[in-house]
Design a protein around this motif. Structure first.
Motif, PDB file in Angstrom:
ATOM      1  N   GLY A   1       0.822  -1.197   0.000  1.00 31.04           N
ATOM      2  CA  GLY A   1       0.000   0.000   0.000  1.00 31.04           C
ATOM      3  C   GLY A   1       0.858   1.249   0.000  1.00 31.04           C
ATOM      4  O   GLY A   1       2.021   1.228   0.421  1.00 31.04           O
ATOM      5  N   GLY A   2       0.273   2.359  -0.431  1.00 28.36           N
ATOM      6  CA  GLY A   2       1.016   3.602  -0.523  1.00 28.36           C
ATOM      7  C   GLY A   2       1.008   4.443   0.733  1.00 28.36           C
ATOM      8  O   GLY A   2       1.702   5.457   0.797  1.00 28.36           O
TER       9      GLY A   2
ATOM     10  N   LEU B   1      -4.551   0.720  10.867  1.00 27.90           N
ATOM     11  CA  LEU B   1      -5.489   1.168   9.844  1.00 27.90           C
ATOM     12  C   LEU B   1      -6.150   2.443  10.332  1.00 27.90           C
ATOM     13  O   LEU B   1      -6.124   2.774  11.518  1.00 27.90           O
ATOM     14  CB  LEU B   1      -6.519   0.083   9.517  1.00 27.90           C
ATOM     15  N   PHE B   2      -6.755   3.184   9.409  1.00 25.57           N
ATOM     16  CA  PHE B   2      -7.365   4.472   9.738  1.00 25.57           C
ATOM     17  C   PHE B   2      -8.863   4.293   9.976  1.00 25.57           C
ATOM     18  O   PHE B   2      -9.603   3.936   9.058  1.00 25.57           O
ATOM     19  CB  PHE B   2      -7.138   5.477   8.610  1.00 25.57           C
TER      20      PHE B   2
ATOM     21  N   THR C   1      -6.934   1.047   4.432  1.00 27.30           N
ATOM     22  CA  THR C   1      -5.865   0.116   4.790  1.00 27.30           C
ATOM     23  C   THR C   1      -6.397  -1.242   5.228  1.00 27.30           C
ATOM     24  O   THR C   1      -7.269  -1.349   6.099  1.00 27.30           O
ATOM     25  CB  THR C   1      -4.945   0.661   5.901  1.00 27.30           C
ATOM     26  N   THR C   2      -5.850  -2.282   4.618  1.00 27.88           N
ATOM     27  CA  THR C   2      -6.077  -3.662   5.039  1.00 27.88           C
ATOM     28  C   THR C   2      -4.749  -4.210   5.543  1.00 27.88           C
ATOM     29  O   THR C   2      -3.738  -4.153   4.835  1.00 27.88           O
ATOM     30  CB  THR C   2      -6.604  -4.501   3.868  1.00 27.88           C
TER      31      THR C   2
ATOM     32  N   LEU D   1      -3.720   5.215  -1.508  1.00 20.81           N
ATOM     33  CA  LEU D   1      -4.404   5.698  -0.313  1.00 20.81           C
ATOM     34  C   LEU D   1      -4.578   4.630   0.750  1.00 20.81           C
ATOM     35  O   LEU D   1      -5.040   4.908   1.853  1.00 20.81           O
ATOM     36  CB  LEU D   1      -5.772   6.269  -0.701  1.00 20.81           C
ATOM     37  N   ASP D   2      -4.228   3.380   0.431  1.00 22.63           N
ATOM     38  CA  ASP D   2      -4.275   2.278   1.396  1.00 22.63           C
ATOM     39  C   ASP D   2      -2.870   2.021   1.938  1.00 22.63           C
ATOM     40  O   ASP D   2      -1.875   2.206   1.236  1.00 22.63           O
ATOM     41  CB  ASP D   2      -4.768   0.993   0.720  1.00 22.63           C
ATOM     42  N   GLY D   3      -2.804   1.524   3.158  1.00 19.93           N
ATOM     43  CA  GLY D   3      -1.517   1.120   3.727  1.00 19.93           C
ATOM     44  C   GLY D   3      -1.362  -0.387   3.748  1.00 19.93           C
ATOM     45  O   GLY D   3      -0.823  -0.946   4.700  1.00 19.93           O
TER      46      GLY D   3
END
Length: 330
Positions: free
Chosen positions: A46-47, A111-112, A231-232, A269-271
């Motif tokens: 993820g970014g 995660l957010f 984020t997953t 936009l996900d980590g």
């Protein structure tokens, strides 16, 4: 390959999982631990990741094993869950020995979920206590769905959650996955009942509806979440004896499972992050074949665990998204 007796990551002997959450906070954390240190690695695709102590999981670093792995809500605040776990481990005399001191090794990822409607007006970071509670209550049986790090999670369409799954390979090796799903993308085809991961489902574990029936695959939906609310984070594990490099390869292969189950995944936009854990109970009989099969099984387990997280989520007052089962049954 067949499903383990619990269909949980704890089908791997020696592993325990603890979950803790705060309903008012609308967030929580999940801890994977064992009675002794285990080999661990990580791969991030993820970014926008948020992590603690992941650099030391590279194969060329001094420390090759960890005492626990932490998945948490709370964005950067959730990293304090690792501190709670580390202090609990230290009180038990556990950790990497440095002279007469013990330093617990507790990598973590977050995660957010700060904008999910929960009360985030704390004066003192609550994740330290949640991490400690999760560690101290870790067991072989745990709840999936609205629990732990997935308690306040969301996806492109559905309420998110915590998922797990397992597989026993023909060689006898066991693979399991544990995941908190808070993805920007969707785990179903549009807002319908069909999971992207349906081709890998076992024993109707997320409804048994099968793949999307149309011949043409629909376009991936545009995200319905705001930027950053994503984020997953996951752990794939095995009872095999792996080097840190081999564990890292398993984590890398497992990202295929994330991409199969969430569309789109691995966005800027996900980590999106996957830890790998290996307890070392079973030697590899045929390393090239076994490591190939472990990566393949890890990807399958993770895809299934992601779908299970959404399938098992339960509704509660104040939800910003619908739960899958009240809408589609099962």
């Amino acid at each position: 390959m067949h499903v383990g007796p619990k269909n949980l990551i704890t089908d791997i002997a020696g592993l325990r999982v603890g979950t803790a959450h705060d309903a008012k906070l609308r967030s929580g954390c999940t801890v994977l631990t064992a009675d002794r240190p285990f080999t661990a690695a990580v791969h991030i695709m993820g970014g926008a990741p948020g992590t603690r102590e992941t650099d030391l999981l590279a194969p060329d670093k001094l420390v090759q094993q960890v005492d626990a792995l932490v998945l948490s809500g709370g964005s950067a605040f959730g990293l304090d869950a690792c501190s709670g776990v580390a202090d609990a481990l230290r009180a038990q005399g556990r950790g990497f020995a440095v002279g007469d001191q013990r330093v617990p090794i507790v990598p973590g990822a977050i995660l957010f979920d700060l904008l999910n409607g929960g009360d985030k007006t704390w004066a003192r970071n609550p994740y330290y206590d949640l991490g400690q509670q999760a560690y101290l209550t870790a067991t072989e049986d745990f709840t999936v769905g609205t629990a732990g790090a997935g308690f306040g999670a969301a996806t492109g369409y559905w309420k998110g959650g915590l998922g797990s799954a397992s597989l026993v390979l023909p060689s006898g090796l066991i693979v399991g996955a544990l995941v908190a799903v808070n993805a920007l993308g969707s785990v179903t085809v549009n807002d319908g009942p069909h999971f992207w991961a349906a081709a890998w489902e076992r024993n109707r574990e997320f409804g048994g509806l099968g793949p999307y029936p149309q011949l043409a695959t629909p376009d991936a939906p545009l995200p319905r979440k705001r930027m950053g609310e994503a984020t997953t984070i996951a752990i794939v594990a095995t009872d095999a004896s792996l080097t840190q490099a081999q564990a890292q390869r398993m984590a890398t292969a497992a990202h295929d499972g994330m991409a199969r189950a969430i569309v789109p995944s691995h966005t800027p936009l996900d980590g999106d992050l996957i830890f790998a854990a290996a307890t070392g109970e079973r030697p590899l009989a045929d390393p090239p074949t076994d490591t190939f099969q472990l990566g393949h099984a890890a990807a399958i387990c993770l895809a299934r665990a992601i779908a299970r997280a959404i399938y098992e989520a339960s509704p509660m007052s104040g939800d910003l998204q619908p739960c899958y089962r009240p809408r589609h049954g099962g």
